[in-house]
Design a protein around this motif. Structure first.
Motif, PDB file in Angstrom:
ATOM      1  N   ASP A 170       0.818  -1.213   0.000  1.00  0.00           N
ATOM      2  CA  ASP A 170       0.000   0.000   0.000  1.00  0.00           C
ATOM      3  C   ASP A 170       0.852   1.264   0.000  1.00  0.00           C
ATOM      4  N   PRO A 171       1.847   1.377  -0.888  1.00  0.00           N
ATOM      5  CA  PRO A 171       2.735   2.539  -0.821  1.00  0.00           C
ATOM      6  C   PRO A 171       2.017   3.827  -1.198  1.00  0.00           C
ATOM      7  N   SER A 172       2.395   4.898  -0.513  1.00  0.00           N
ATOM      8  CA  SER A 172       1.932   6.247  -0.854  1.00  0.00           C
ATOM      9  C   SER A 172       3.141   7.156  -0.900  1.00  0.00           C
ATOM     10  N   ILE A 173       3.107   8.158  -1.773  1.00  0.00           N
ATOM     11  CA  ILE A 173       4.300   8.941  -2.070  1.00  0.00           C
ATOM     12  C   ILE A 173       3.962  10.411  -2.212  1.00  0.00           C
ATOM     13  N   CYS A 174       4.917  11.275  -1.866  1.00  0.00           N
ATOM     14  CA  CYS A 174       4.815  12.697  -2.149  1.00  0.00           C
ATOM     15  C   CYS A 174       6.211  13.234  -2.431  1.00  0.00           C
ATOM     16  N   ARG A 175       6.255  14.395  -3.080  1.00  0.00           N
ATOM     17  CA  ARG A 175       7.533  15.049  -3.400  1.00  0.00           C
ATOM     18  C   ARG A 175       7.584  16.413  -2.731  1.00  0.00           C
ATOM     19  N   ILE A 180      -8.289   4.661  -8.225  1.00  0.00           N
ATOM     20  CA  ILE A 180      -8.698   3.698  -7.205  1.00  0.00           C
ATOM     21  C   ILE A 180      -8.185   2.306  -7.587  1.00  0.00           C
ATOM     22  N   SER A 181      -8.365   1.367  -6.687  1.00  0.00           N
ATOM     23  CA  SER A 181      -8.088  -0.037  -6.983  1.00  0.00           C
ATOM     24  C   SER A 181      -9.385  -0.823  -6.949  1.00  0.00           C
ATOM     25  N   GLU A 182      -9.447  -1.854  -7.760  1.00  0.00           N
ATOM     26  CA  GLU A 182     -10.609  -2.741  -7.798  1.00  0.00           C
ATOM     27  C   GLU A 182     -10.130  -4.186  -7.888  1.00  0.00           C
ATOM     28  N   GLY A 183     -11.024  -5.112  -7.535  1.00  0.00           N
ATOM     29  CA  GLY A 183     -10.723  -6.532  -7.637  1.00  0.00           C
ATOM     30  C   GLY A 183     -10.236  -7.171  -6.361  1.00  0.00           C
ATOM     31  N   GLY A 184     -10.021  -6.359  -5.301  1.00  0.00           N
ATOM     32  CA  GLY A 184      -9.477  -6.915  -4.071  1.00  0.00           C
ATOM     33  C   GLY A 184      -7.981  -7.070  -4.154  1.00  0.00           C
ATOM     34  N   THR A 185      -7.286  -7.011  -3.009  1.00  0.00           N
ATOM     35  CA  THR A 185      -5.824  -7.110  -3.015  1.00  0.00           C
ATOM     36  C   THR A 185      -5.411  -8.577  -3.133  1.00  0.00           C
ATOM     37  N   ALA A 221      -1.178  -9.625  -8.629  1.00  0.00           N
ATOM     38  CA  ALA A 221      -1.954  -8.886  -7.623  1.00  0.00           C
ATOM     39  C   ALA A 221      -1.549  -7.419  -7.585  1.00  0.00           C
ATOM     40  N   VAL A 222      -1.206  -6.844  -8.724  1.00  0.00           N
ATOM     41  CA  VAL A 222      -0.704  -5.475  -8.786  1.00  0.00           C
ATOM     42  C   VAL A 222      -1.853  -4.488  -8.599  1.00  0.00           C
ATOM     43  N   GLY A 223      -1.670  -3.541  -7.699  1.00  0.00           N
ATOM     44  CA  GLY A 223      -2.712  -2.542  -7.451  1.00  0.00           C
ATOM     45  C   GLY A 223      -2.320  -1.593  -6.350  1.00  0.00           C
ATOM     46  N   HIS A 224      -3.315  -0.894  -5.816  1.00  0.00           N
ATOM     47  CA  HIS A 224      -3.157   0.075  -4.723  1.00  0.00           C
ATOM     48  C   HIS A 224      -2.050   1.075  -5.058  1.00  0.00           C
ATOM     49  N   ALA A 225      -2.347   1.967  -5.994  1.00  0.00           N
ATOM     50  CA  ALA A 225      -1.342   2.858  -6.558  1.00  0.00           C
ATOM     51  C   ALA A 225      -1.476   4.288  -6.036  1.00  0.00           C
ATOM     52  N   ASP A 226      -0.353   4.987  -6.052  1.00  0.00           N
ATOM     53  CA  ASP A 226      -0.310   6.422  -5.810  1.00  0.00           C
ATOM     54  C   ASP A 226       0.598   7.036  -6.864  1.00  0.00           C
ATOM     55  N   LEU A 227       0.349   8.297  -7.220  1.00  0.00           N
ATOM     56  CA  LEU A 227       1.079   8.969  -8.292  1.00  0.00           C
ATOM     57  C   LEU A 227       1.863  10.152  -7.751  1.00  0.00           C
ATOM     58  N   VAL A 228       2.930  10.503  -8.476  1.00  0.00           N
ATOM     59  CA  VAL A 228       3.748  11.651  -8.105  1.00  0.00           C
ATOM     60  C   VAL A 228       4.306  12.275  -9.385  1.00  0.00           C
ATOM     61  N   THR A 229       4.492  13.596  -9.362  1.00  0.00           N
ATOM     62  CA  THR A 229       5.076  14.281 -10.509  1.00  0.00           C
ATOM     63  C   THR A 229       6.518  14.644 -10.228  1.00  0.00           C
ATOM     64  N   LEU A 230       7.360  14.576 -11.258  1.00  0.00           N
ATOM     65  CA  LEU A 230       8.743  15.005 -11.183  1.00  0.00           C
ATOM     66  C   LEU A 230       8.841  16.499 -11.497  1.00  0.00           C
ATOM     67  N   PRO A 231       9.957  17.138 -11.165  1.00  0.00           N
ATOM     68  CA  PRO A 231      10.095  18.557 -11.498  1.00  0.00           C
ATOM     69  C   PRO A 231       9.942  18.856 -12.988  1.00  0.00           C
ATOM     70  N   ASN A 232      10.271  17.900 -13.856  1.00  0.00           N
ATOM     71  CA  ASN A 232      10.144  18.130 -15.299  1.00  0.00           C
ATOM     72  C   ASN A 232       8.732  17.874 -15.826  1.00  0.00           C
ATOM     73  N   GLY A 233       7.793  17.490 -14.929  1.00  0.00           N
ATOM     74  CA  GLY A 233       6.426  17.239 -15.341  1.00  0.00           C
ATOM     75  C   GLY A 233       6.086  15.791 -15.601  1.00  0.00           C
ATOM     76  N   ASP A 234       7.092  14.885 -15.597  1.00  0.00           N
ATOM     77  CA  ASP A 234       6.797  13.463 -15.761  1.00  0.00           C
ATOM     78  C   ASP A 234       5.994  12.951 -14.574  1.00  0.00           C
ATOM     79  N   TRP A 235       5.145  11.944 -14.834  1.00  0.00           N
ATOM     80  CA  TRP A 235       4.363  11.299 -13.778  1.00  0.00           C
ATOM     81  C   TRP A 235       4.881   9.875 -13.576  1.00  0.00           C
ATOM     82  N   TRP A 236       4.933   9.463 -12.304  1.00  0.00           N
ATOM     83  CA  TRP A 236       5.342   8.114 -11.954  1.00  0.00           C
ATOM     84  C   TRP A 236       4.363   7.531 -10.946  1.00  0.00           C
ATOM     85  N   MET A 237       4.335   6.218 -10.891  1.00  0.00           N
ATOM     86  CA  MET A 237       3.416   5.497 -10.011  1.00  0.00           C
ATOM     87  C   MET A 237       4.197   4.557  -9.105  1.00  0.00           C
TER      88      MET A 237
END
Length: 535
Positions: A18-23, A202-207, A245-261
């Motif tokens: 269940d990782p969560s991220i911020c910059r 969101i996530s669906e399908g159960g972990t 069983a891939v799921g439960h995602a969080d997103l973050v933006t880089l200084p150049n505008g790229d998005w990562w999960m």
């Protein structure tokens, strides 16, 4: 020749779900779930999204974290970390206490505040700061499960309120905002803004093996949300991949505008898939379609090896083999089950970890100090000196999924002798067998792990070695034992009499991944402690 800049998933191996991220500026911060283990909510930092260094834990005081009523895989679920106006916030759910809470800190390394509680049901809370409002989003479920007794048309899905993050006060009552795309268990919501749209991930399908990450968007944070026409952002359902069983995602933006999960996944092994390491943290680049929808790769699939983010590469994390217990506190890799042991007690003798048991290993509050098994192939080893005051008292090394599923090799007092015993606890099956008689109370105990088995051995002062037959690892897998965690390996002491006075002292503890398992960090083979020595 140009070097190919790649990284290998998982970026944080072992039980880190269940990782969560911020910059914040050029630094990234990540938290994961911890369930019934204390301290709670491991927190990491990175400058390149690939090399993650532990900072400690968000919940490291008993005033913050009560796990006394937590069952196996209860406790702390699904955190979110955010930064706003110079302050870090983490929200999560203690499903075994009062539910949702929020803590804050000026420094992500702590100290973090005591929790304030939020009166909203469900799990998987998230915070979104936008135009002076703080949105508090979570899932919502029928209670009791199934068709709601009061409203047959009740929908399972995502709800949202407005809150004061410093007091927990609900400023606007929760409102149902989206039911997802039709998968069961819509949960793990995170709200983002890009351009004129709000995106609800969101996530669906159960972990489990049907897990996936989906997204809806709207011009309002309250919806209505329309699902992406491109399908899930990421889904490994029914595909050939090392990750499932891939799921439960969080997103973050880089200084150049790229998005990562960041998201979770498991690495099953065997013809009949099973996993031991728990749900691990994966990283993937996010691209945006021409019509403005996020997706991972060309097939919504996370690859093992990928091109690194457009960031200067940081040194890989260093795996230190040996902890000599020379510091004033335990390193961040160590954890207790539900209730901590005081550092002034367990580290009272410099250079030793001291355990004084009051219960057995299968009890709710075992005398156990463990670390996550992060590799299928590993060796863990410790030196033990046991002062057993009563027959049957023991100490040693254990691999533990929960209190009903573990293997443990211990040194046990039997009259005037000391014997090595193997404990096998697999649900209702509870067997203790004598491995051999050893000389004296000073021994070295080890366990070798593989995808298929655990094999224990003990050597005494005379050099005599007793070794067990391999024990089947599949019985500690989540597929067999159940639950949301992964295997821990560590030191334990046990007694049937709370006042026995038995003391187990551990001089050092080694954890050595196999060389082929060390691609996620440098392996330091020197005997050194994970943390700087304290005064």
């Amino acid at each position: 020749m140009t070097e190919v800049r790649t990284f290998t998933n998982p970026v944080i191996p072992g039980f880190h779900p269940d990782p969560s991220i911020c910059r914040v500026g050029g630094e990234y911060f990540l938290v994961t779930s911890s369930f019934e283990y204390f301290p709670g909510l491991p927190i990491f930092t990175s400058r390149d999204l690939v090399s993650w260094q532990p900072l400690g834990h968000v919940l490291d005081r008993e005033s913050q974290l009560d796990l006394t009523r937590a069952p196996a895989s209860g406790g702390i679920f699904a955190p979110t970390i955010r930064h706003h106006d110079g302050r870090f916030y983490v929200t999560a759910t203690n499903v075994s206490d009062r539910g949702h809470f929020i803590v804050h800190a000026e420094d992500p390394a702590g100290p973090w505040s005591d929790p304030v509680w939020v009166d909203q049901n469900g799990i998987d809370p998230s915070l979104f700061f936008d135009e002076g409002h703080v949105y508090f989003t979570s899932n919502i479920e029928p209670d009791p499960a199934g068709p709601h007794v009061a409203d047959p048309h009740f929908e399972r899905g995502i709800q949202q309120s407005l809150v004061d993050p410093l007091t927990g006060a609900v400023l606007q009552e929760p409102r149902f905002i989206w039911g997802g795309t039709g998968g069961r268990y819509p949960e793990a919501p995170h709200l983002f803004r890009r351009g004129s749209f709000y995106y609800l991930v969101i996530s669906e399908g159960g972990t489990e093996y049907g897990h996936m990450v989906t997204v809806g968007r709207s011009t309002s944070p309250w919806g209505p949300f329309a699902a992406s026409p491109h399908g899930p952002i990421v889904s490994h359902r029914s595909i050939v991949s090392p990750f499932q069983a891939v799921g439960h995602a969080d997103l973050v933006t880089l200084p150049n505008g790229d998005w990562w999960m960041v998201c979770l996944g498991v690495r099953p092994v065997g013809q009949w898939p099973r996993h031991l390491l728990g749900r691990e943290t994966l990283l993937a680049a996010v691209r945006w379609t021409p019509d403005g929808w996020p997706i991972v790769g060309e097939r919504a699939v996370i690859e093992v090896d990928q091109t690194r983010p457009a960031l200067p590469a940081a040194p890989p994390p260093r795996h230190v083999v040996r902890d000599d217990f020379d510091a004033a506190t335990l390193g961040p890799e160590w954890a207790f089950v539900r209730r901590p042991m005081a550092p002034e007690a367990i580290l009272a003798r410099p250079g030793w970890l001291t355990l004084s048991p009051r219960t057995g290993l299968a009890e709710r509050f075992p005398c156990f100090v463990g670390r996550r098994q992060q590799h299928y192939d590993f060796v863990a080893e410790t030196r033990l000196v046991l002062d057993a005051r009563e027959d049957g008292d023991e100490a040693g090394i254990a691999v533990r999924m929960n209190e009903e599923h573990f293997y443990a090799l211990g040194l046990r007092r039997a009259g005037a002798a000391m014997e090595a015993v193997l404990r096998t606890r697999l649900g209702r099956l509870d067997i203790t067998s004598v491995v051999g008689v050893v000389e004296g109370p000073d021994v070295v105990i080890s366990v070798e792990g593989s995808a298929d088995s655990y094999t224990f051995s003990v050597s005494d002062s005379s050099g005599r070695v007793a070794r067990t037959q391999p024990r089947d690892a599949k019985f500690l897998s989540a597929e067999f034992a159940g639950g949301f965690t992964g295997v821990f390996v560590g030191m334990y002491a046990a007694t049937s009499s709370a006042g026995s006075g038995t003391v187990a002292r551990f001089d050092w503890f080694d954890y050595r991944p196999a060389p082929r398992a060390s691609s996620h960090g440098q392996l330091d083979r020197e005997d050194s402690c994970h943390v700087a020595a304290g005064s």
